[in-house]
Design a protein around this motif. Sequence first.
Motif, PDB file in Angstrom:
ATOM      1  N   UNK A   1       0.818  -1.203   0.000  1.00 55.98           N
ATOM      2  CA  UNK A   1       0.000   0.000   0.000  1.00 55.98           C
ATOM      3  C   UNK A   1       0.859   1.264   0.000  1.00 55.98           C
ATOM      4  N   UNK A   2       2.010   1.188   0.678  1.00 51.66           N
ATOM      5  CA  UNK A   2       2.898   2.345   0.690  1.00 51.66           C
ATOM      6  C   UNK A   2       3.387   2.665  -0.715  1.00 51.66           C
ATOM      7  N   UNK A   3       3.785   1.620  -1.460  1.00 50.40           N
ATOM      8  CA  UNK A   3       4.253   1.834  -2.825  1.00 50.40           C
ATOM      9  C   UNK A   3       3.124   2.391  -3.693  1.00 50.40           C
ATOM     10  N   UNK A   4       1.935   1.858  -3.528  1.00 56.91           N
ATOM     11  CA  UNK A   4       0.763   2.310  -4.283  1.00 56.91           C
ATOM     12  C   UNK A   4       0.520   3.802  -4.066  1.00 56.91           C
ATOM     13  N   UNK A   5       0.470   4.209  -2.798  1.00 57.74           N
ATOM     14  CA  UNK A   5       0.167   5.602  -2.490  1.00 57.74           C
ATOM     15  C   UNK A   5       1.314   6.532  -2.840  1.00 57.74           C
ATOM     16  N   UNK A   6       2.536   6.038  -2.737  1.00 58.89           N
ATOM     17  CA  UNK A   6       3.695   6.885  -3.032  1.00 58.89           C
ATOM     18  C   UNK A   6       3.866   7.125  -4.528  1.00 58.89           C
ATOM     19  N   UNK A   7       3.289   6.250  -5.352  1.00 58.23           N
ATOM     20  CA  UNK A   7       3.488   6.336  -6.806  1.00 58.23           C
ATOM     21  C   UNK A   7       2.181   6.495  -7.565  1.00 58.23           C
ATOM     22  N   UNK A   8       1.213   7.152  -6.937  1.00 62.40           N
ATOM     23  CA  UNK A   8      -0.063   7.456  -7.596  1.00 62.40           C
ATOM     24  C   UNK A   8      -0.736   6.224  -8.170  1.00 62.40           C
ATOM     25  N   UNK A   9      -0.676   5.112  -7.420  1.00 62.88           N
ATOM     26  CA  UNK A   9      -1.390   3.919  -7.833  1.00 62.88           C
ATOM     27  C   UNK A   9      -0.614   2.963  -8.709  1.00 62.88           C
ATOM     28  N   UNK A  69     -21.415  -3.833   6.020  1.00 60.46           N
ATOM     29  CA  UNK A  69     -21.526  -2.385   5.797  1.00 60.46           C
ATOM     30  C   UNK A  69     -21.048  -2.091   4.377  1.00 60.46           C
ATOM     31  N   UNK A  70     -21.961  -1.852   3.441  1.00 56.18           N
ATOM     32  CA  UNK A  70     -21.579  -1.652   2.037  1.00 56.18           C
ATOM     33  C   UNK A  70     -20.966  -0.294   1.719  1.00 56.18           C
ATOM     34  N   UNK A  71     -20.887   0.596   2.706  1.00 51.96           N
ATOM     35  CA  UNK A  71     -20.255   1.901   2.477  1.00 51.96           C
ATOM     36  C   UNK A  71     -18.740   1.725   2.525  1.00 51.96           C
ATOM     37  N   UNK A  72     -18.075   1.980   1.415  1.00 50.42           N
ATOM     38  CA  UNK A  72     -16.639   1.751   1.313  1.00 50.42           C
ATOM     39  C   UNK A  72     -15.954   2.990   0.736  1.00 50.42           C
ATOM     40  N   UNK A  73     -14.628   2.965   0.768  1.00 45.54           N
ATOM     41  CA  UNK A  73     -13.833   4.021   0.146  1.00 45.54           C
ATOM     42  C   UNK A  73     -12.905   3.386  -0.880  1.00 45.54           C
ATOM     43  N   UNK A  74     -12.818   4.006  -2.035  1.00 44.39           N
ATOM     44  CA  UNK A  74     -11.988   3.508  -3.125  1.00 44.39           C
ATOM     45  C   UNK A  74     -10.886   4.513  -3.413  1.00 44.39           C
ATOM     46  N   UNK A  75      -9.656   4.031  -3.512  1.00 48.76           N
ATOM     47  CA  UNK A  75      -8.517   4.855  -3.916  1.00 48.76           C
ATOM     48  C   UNK A  75      -7.944   4.275  -5.201  1.00 48.76           C
ATOM     49  N   UNK A  76      -7.807   5.117  -6.216  1.00 52.17           N
ATOM     50  CA  UNK A  76      -7.232   4.670  -7.488  1.00 52.17           C
ATOM     51  C   UNK A  76      -5.764   5.049  -7.626  1.00 52.17           C
ATOM     52  N   UNK A  77      -5.257   5.806  -6.678  1.00 49.98           N
ATOM     53  CA  UNK A  77      -3.906   6.336  -6.786  1.00 49.98           C
ATOM     54  C   UNK A  77      -3.917   7.785  -7.222  1.00 49.98           C
TER      55      UNK A  77
END
Length: 262
Positions: A1-9, A69-77
């Motif tokens: 996850x760190x690599x994902x967030x550090x490099x815009x997905x 709980x179907x309320x979720x958060x999505x991150x694409x980078x």
Amino acid sequence: MKEFRANDGQVGGPFTDARLLLLTTTGARSGRPHTTVLGYYPDGERVLVVGSAGGGPKHPDWYHNLIADPAVTVETGLFTYPATAVVLRDAERDEVFARLVEADSGWGDYQTRTTRTIPVVALVPQPGPPTGDRGSFADALKLIHTAFRRELTLIRKEVATSGTAGLGAQLRVNCLTVCQGLQYHHTGESGGLFPAVVEQHPELSDEIAVLQSEHDQIAIHLAELEKLVTGPEPDLLPEVDRIVALLNGRLDREEAALLPFL
């Protein structure tokens, strides 16, 4: 996850150029947020994720969480947005799963390893703009263009590796998604961004008029791209290359014209 967030997905290794997202659910027992990395497939305005668990006997934890709980958060980078998780059922699930197997036979292999029905979940964005590290109109424009460029690159790669005979249904959906998204983006520019720029910078009226006229040409190119991937022809790749080059050139020209003033 760190690599994902550090490099815009974007990540390296076996997942280079893969479509990945971070899905954050609320723990069914703990009530705490849990985030996991998942592959996804664009499907119109929603995205699809698969609870394969590698063909294991139990559904993954994130699936149990979103059932509670179907309320979720999505991150694409590039963007983060709230979504509602909708578990596909019955005929819809079977039709979509068959399409995913066409795109990647590995899903079918996972299903043969387990007696459970592997779930397919649609993540449906909630109303409102996605959030991101925008900072300014210029940053927002660059983020959107980056997303389109990535998708065009992936579409081109999929055409090159699939060949016309093996062009999967999911590739066609991916292409239609980026075409629809770019058309929506251009509609927003025509109705909002362009008039605002002209109001603040009247000297750009002629340049904006040129960009506006190019929108009409881009619509033609997008229609051509949609037609290509829904009815593959023997010389598909050269045509896709031509259209992708035109679209990327359009994004480049728009940035050169607008970014200094945004």
